[in-house]
Design an enzyme around this catalytic site. Structure first.
Site, mmCIF file in Angstrom:
data_model
loop_
_atom_site.group_PDB
_atom_site.id
_atom_site.type_symbol
_atom_site.label_atom_id
_atom_site.label_comp_id
_atom_site.label_asym_id
_atom_site.label_seq_id
_atom_site.Cartn_x
_atom_site.Cartn_y
_atom_site.Cartn_z
ATOM 1 C CB THR A 72 -0.952 0.005 1.208
ATOM 2 O OG1 THR A 72 -1.771 -1.167 1.130
ATOM 3 C CG2 THR A 72 -1.834 1.235 1.220
ATOM 4 C CB CYS A 73 3.854 2.264 1.921
ATOM 5 S SG CYS A 73 3.147 2.088 3.580
#
Length: 161
Positions: free
Chosen positions: A48-49
């Site tokens: 996600t990052c």
């Protein structure tokens, strides 16, 4: 205790890669005398990052700069080698990729969580974004992401620049 608006920033040493290798940088030097947007992520290279958080700031650099933000800092409880490589791999440009290797800043801000059960150790909960008017040493606002997969919102409604 989580930092609140008006609190002084914790003064700790962080790490950044330079042309000469890993180098310490104090929070006083990193945030001093300018308006800075800091976002913290649980981990470099995490799905996600890498897909949302860092690219959101890369895509919105000009927007943040137009609002008077002079520096954008990406911080993770990681080492400076990983942070530099992650920034390079994602074309982070002028975003400062900063490591908090022992989580000193993350803990001083009160935003750590223990992911040891997943083999990850202490991590940052993920801050999107925090803004500092560091010339007066005061924290002026932030929005803590508690939602995995949250995309970057450059100006949350509760944030004043």
């Amino acid at each position: 205790m989580t930092i609140k608006v008006g609190d002084k920033l914790p003064n700790v040493d962080l790490m950044m890669m330079t042309d000469k290798g890993p180098s310490k940088v104090s929070t006083a030097d990193l945030f001093g005398g300018k308006k800075v947007a800091l976002f913290a992520v649980p981990g470099a290279y995490t799905p996600t990052c890498s897909a949302k958080h860092l690219p959101g700031f890369v895509d919105n650099m000009a927007n943040l700069n137009s609002k008077g933000v002079s520096d954008i800092v990406c911080l993770s409880v990681n080492d400076p080698f990983v942070m530099a490589a992650w920034g390079k791999d994602h074309n982070a440009g002028s975003i400062k990729m900063v490591a908090d290797p022992d989580a000193a800043f993350t803990k001083a801000m009160g935003v750590e969580f223990d992911a040891s059960g997943a083999g990850l150790g202490v991590r940052s909960r993920g801050l999107l974004p925090e803004f500092f008017h560091a010339d007066v040493g005061k924290f002026v606002g932030f929005f803590i992401s508690g939602v995995t997969g949250m995309a970057f919102d450059p100006f949350p409604a509760n944030l004043m620049l």
